[in-house]
Motif scaffolding. Structure first.
Motif, PDB file in Angstrom:
ATOM      1  N   VAL A  91       0.845  -1.197   0.000  1.00 37.45           N
ATOM      2  CA  VAL A  91       0.000   0.000   0.000  1.00 37.45           C
ATOM      3  C   VAL A  91       0.878   1.243   0.000  1.00 37.45           C
ATOM      4  O   VAL A  91       0.619   2.189  -0.745  1.00 37.45           O
ATOM      5  CB  VAL A  91      -0.985  -0.011   1.186  1.00 37.45           C
ATOM      6  N   GLN A  92       1.937   1.253   0.797  1.00 41.70           N
ATOM      7  CA  GLN A  92       2.864   2.395   0.828  1.00 41.70           C
ATOM      8  C   GLN A  92       3.520   2.601  -0.533  1.00 41.70           C
ATOM      9  O   GLN A  92       3.658   3.733  -1.000  1.00 41.70           O
ATOM     10  CB  GLN A  92       3.932   2.198   1.905  1.00 41.70           C
ATOM     11  N   GLU A  93       3.899   1.511  -1.169  1.00 40.22           N
ATOM     12  CA  GLU A  93       4.502   1.599  -2.502  1.00 40.22           C
ATOM     13  C   GLU A  93       3.510   2.216  -3.496  1.00 40.22           C
ATOM     14  O   GLU A  93       3.885   3.085  -4.294  1.00 40.22           O
ATOM     15  CB  GLU A  93       4.903   0.195  -2.966  1.00 40.22           C
ATOM     16  N   LEU A  94       2.254   1.805  -3.429  1.00 38.71           N
ATOM     17  CA  LEU A  94       1.238   2.358  -4.324  1.00 38.71           C
ATOM     18  C   LEU A  94       0.983   3.835  -4.017  1.00 38.71           C
ATOM     19  O   LEU A  94       0.818   4.644  -4.930  1.00 38.71           O
ATOM     20  CB  LEU A  94      -0.052   1.548  -4.228  1.00 38.71           C
ATOM     21  N   GLN A  95       0.966   4.194  -2.726  1.00 33.10           N
ATOM     22  CA  GLN A  95       0.813   5.605  -2.346  1.00 33.10           C
ATOM     23  C   GLN A  95       1.933   6.444  -2.973  1.00 33.10           C
ATOM     24  O   GLN A  95       1.677   7.501  -3.548  1.00 33.10           O
ATOM     25  CB  GLN A  95       0.881   5.767  -0.822  1.00 33.10           C
ATOM     26  N   ASP A  96       3.151   5.967  -2.859  1.00 35.25           N
ATOM     27  CA  ASP A  96       4.295   6.694  -3.402  1.00 35.25           C
ATOM     28  C   ASP A  96       4.199   6.833  -4.918  1.00 35.25           C
ATOM     29  O   ASP A  96       4.455   7.906  -5.471  1.00 35.25           O
ATOM     30  CB  ASP A  96       5.606   5.996  -3.021  1.00 35.25           C
ATOM     31  N   ARG A  97       3.801   5.763  -5.585  1.00 36.92           N
ATOM     32  CA  ARG A  97       3.689   5.806  -7.048  1.00 36.92           C
ATOM     33  C   ARG A  97       2.610   6.786  -7.492  1.00 36.92           C
ATOM     34  O   ARG A  97       2.792   7.523  -8.468  1.00 36.92           O
ATOM     35  CB  ARG A  97       3.402   4.411  -7.585  1.00 36.92           C
ATOM     36  N   ILE A  98       1.497   6.813  -6.772  1.00 36.53           N
ATOM     37  CA  ILE A  98       0.416   7.724  -7.148  1.00 36.53           C
ATOM     38  C   ILE A  98       0.825   9.174  -6.877  1.00 36.53           C
ATOM     39  O   ILE A  98       0.571  10.056  -7.688  1.00 36.53           O
ATOM     40  CB  ILE A  98      -0.888   7.352  -6.416  1.00 36.53           C
ATOM     41  N   HIS A  99       1.475   9.404  -5.766  1.00 39.09           N
ATOM     42  CA  HIS A  99       1.959  10.758  -5.460  1.00 39.09           C
ATOM     43  C   HIS A  99       2.969  11.205  -6.520  1.00 39.09           C
ATOM     44  O   HIS A  99       2.919  12.347  -6.995  1.00 39.09           O
ATOM     45  CB  HIS A  99       2.559  10.820  -4.055  1.00 39.09           C
ATOM     46  N   ASP A 100       3.865  10.320  -6.891  1.00 38.74           N
ATOM     47  CA  ASP A 100       4.829  10.633  -7.953  1.00 38.74           C
ATOM     48  C   ASP A 100       4.106  10.924  -9.269  1.00 38.74           C
ATOM     49  O   ASP A 100       4.492  11.831 -10.006  1.00 38.74           O
ATOM     50  CB  ASP A 100       5.819   9.482  -8.154  1.00 38.74           C
ATOM     51  N   ALA A 101       3.054  10.164  -9.554  1.00 39.02           N
ATOM     52  CA  ALA A 101       2.281  10.382 -10.784  1.00 39.02           C
ATOM     53  C   ALA A 101       1.616  11.754 -10.765  1.00 39.02           C
ATOM     54  O   ALA A 101       1.545  12.433 -11.799  1.00 39.02           O
ATOM     55  CB  ALA A 101       1.232   9.277 -10.951  1.00 39.02           C
ATOM     56  N   LEU A 102       1.140  12.181  -9.607  1.00 46.42           N
ATOM     57  CA  LEU A 102       0.529  13.503  -9.485  1.00 46.42           C
ATOM     58  C   LEU A 102       1.564  14.594  -9.769  1.00 46.42           C
ATOM     59  O   LEU A 102       1.311  15.526 -10.542  1.00 46.42           O
ATOM     60  CB  LEU A 102      -0.088  13.686  -8.091  1.00 46.42           C
ATOM     61  N   ILE A 103       2.734  14.467  -9.187  1.00 46.75           N
ATOM     62  CA  ILE A 103       3.795  15.450  -9.419  1.00 46.75           C
ATOM     63  C   ILE A 103       4.210  15.436 -10.890  1.00 46.75           C
ATOM     64  O   ILE A 103       4.386  16.493 -11.510  1.00 46.75           O
ATOM     65  CB  ILE A 103       5.006  15.187  -8.490  1.00 46.75           C
ATOM     66  N   GLU A 104       4.346  14.257 -11.460  1.00 51.63           N
ATOM     67  CA  GLU A 104       4.718  14.144 -12.872  1.00 51.63           C
ATOM     68  C   GLU A 104       3.650  14.744 -13.775  1.00 51.63           C
ATOM     69  O   GLU A 104       3.961  15.407 -14.762  1.00 51.63           O
ATOM     70  CB  GLU A 104       4.968  12.679 -13.245  1.00 51.63           C
ATOM     71  N   TYR A 105       2.395  14.540 -13.435  1.00 55.16           N
ATOM     72  CA  TYR A 105       1.303  15.136 -14.216  1.00 55.16           C
ATOM     73  C   TYR A 105       1.443  16.660 -14.205  1.00 55.16           C
ATOM     74  O   TYR A 105       1.312  17.307 -15.242  1.00 55.16           O
ATOM     75  CB  TYR A 105      -0.064  14.718 -13.662  1.00 55.16           C
ATOM     76  N   GLU A 106       1.691  17.222 -13.020  1.00 50.60           N
ATOM     77  CA  GLU A 106       1.832  18.674 -12.905  1.00 50.60           C
ATOM     78  C   GLU A 106       3.003  19.164 -13.764  1.00 50.60           C
ATOM     79  O   GLU A 106       2.876  20.152 -14.478  1.00 50.60           O
ATOM     80  CB  GLU A 106       2.039  19.107 -11.452  1.00 50.60           C
ATOM     81  N   ARG A 107       4.123  18.463 -13.700  1.00 53.30           N
ATOM     82  CA  ARG A 107       5.302  18.842 -14.494  1.00 53.30           C
ATOM     83  C   ARG A 107       4.999  18.768 -15.989  1.00 53.30           C
ATOM     84  O   ARG A 107       5.348  19.675 -16.739  1.00 53.30           O
ATOM     85  CB  ARG A 107       6.464  17.900 -14.188  1.00 53.30           C
ATOM     86  N   ALA A 108       4.367  17.684 -16.412  1.00 55.70           N
ATOM     87  CA  ALA A 108       4.087  17.458 -17.833  1.00 55.70           C
ATOM     88  C   ALA A 108       3.102  18.475 -18.396  1.00 55.70           C
ATOM     89  O   ALA A 108       3.076  18.715 -19.595  1.00 55.70           O
ATOM     90  CB  ALA A 108       3.551  16.044 -18.039  1.00 55.70           C
ATOM     91  N   HIS A 109       2.305  19.076 -17.520  1.00 51.15           N
ATOM     92  CA  HIS A 109       1.306  20.037 -17.981  1.00 51.15           C
ATOM     93  C   HIS A 109       1.705  21.480 -17.690  1.00 51.15           C
ATOM     94  O   HIS A 109       0.861  22.367 -17.607  1.00 51.15           O
ATOM     95  CB  HIS A 109      -0.071  19.691 -17.400  1.00 51.15           C
ATOM     96  N   GLY A 110       3.006  21.667 -17.508  1.00 52.98           N
ATOM     97  CA  GLY A 110       3.530  23.021 -17.431  1.00 52.98           C
ATOM     98  C   GLY A 110       3.277  23.751 -16.133  1.00 52.98           C
ATOM     99  O   GLY A 110       3.379  24.964 -16.086  1.00 52.98           O
TER     100      GLY A 110
END
Length: 163
Positions: A91-110
């Motif tokens: 569950v912690q691993e999935l939390q980290d991956r989703i949080h990373d995905a959120l940050i990556e989404y923000e970066r990818a969208h300027g």
């Protein structure tokens, strides 16, 4: 299954405020059920729950949350259970991956300050937890008073939420 049982009300409260964004004084419970503050008073809606939901809808509106952020935030809610789960590390691993995905989404969208933006989205979670607690209290009172017959599944979920 444990994650869904533990977080279903969090997700429902989050769905409500997202449907109500951009917030214009109306909470959108469903396409055919929209509620102004005046309507909430007339229907006897719990004042604290209504206020917390409206405050959170305003916050999400100010942040201009996107559909993608909404989905990622729901995933964060799902993997943030109130109770212990069997495989905490997974569950912690999935939390980290989703949080990373959120940050990556923000970066990818300027979004220049992507970590700050994701942090601001995450700062909405305490208010959401408050709304969830108030909603849970309300539904327990409804169940206890027998004012409205509750579907068996909702009754079971409320019982599970109590434990």
């Amino acid at each position: 299954m444990v994650l869904l049982q533990s977080t279903w009300l969090d997700i429902q409260c989050f769905n409500l405020v997202y449907r109500s964004s951009p917030y214009q004084g109306i909470l959108v419970f469903a396409d055919d059920f929209k509620c102004s503050e005046e309507d909430a008073v007339k229907m006897g809606s719990p004042i604290a729950y209504d206020a917390a939901s409206r405050q959170l809808a305003r916050k999400l509106s100010l942040l201009k949350i996107t559909k993608e952020e909404y989905v990622l935030m729901k995933a964060i809610l799902l993997f943030n259970p109130d109770m212990n789960v069997e495989n905490t590390e997974r569950v912690q691993e999935l939390q980290d991956r989703i949080h990373d995905a959120l940050i990556e989404y923000e970066r990818a969208h300027g979004v220049a300050a992507s970590q700050r933006r994701s942090g601001n989205l995450l700062l909405a979670l305490p208010l959401l937890m408050q709304a969830k607690i108030l909603a849970k209290e309300y539904w327990f009172q409804v169940k206890k008073s027998d004012r409205v017959p509750l579907h068996k599944l909702l009754s079971e979920m409320l019982e599970y939420a109590r434990s």
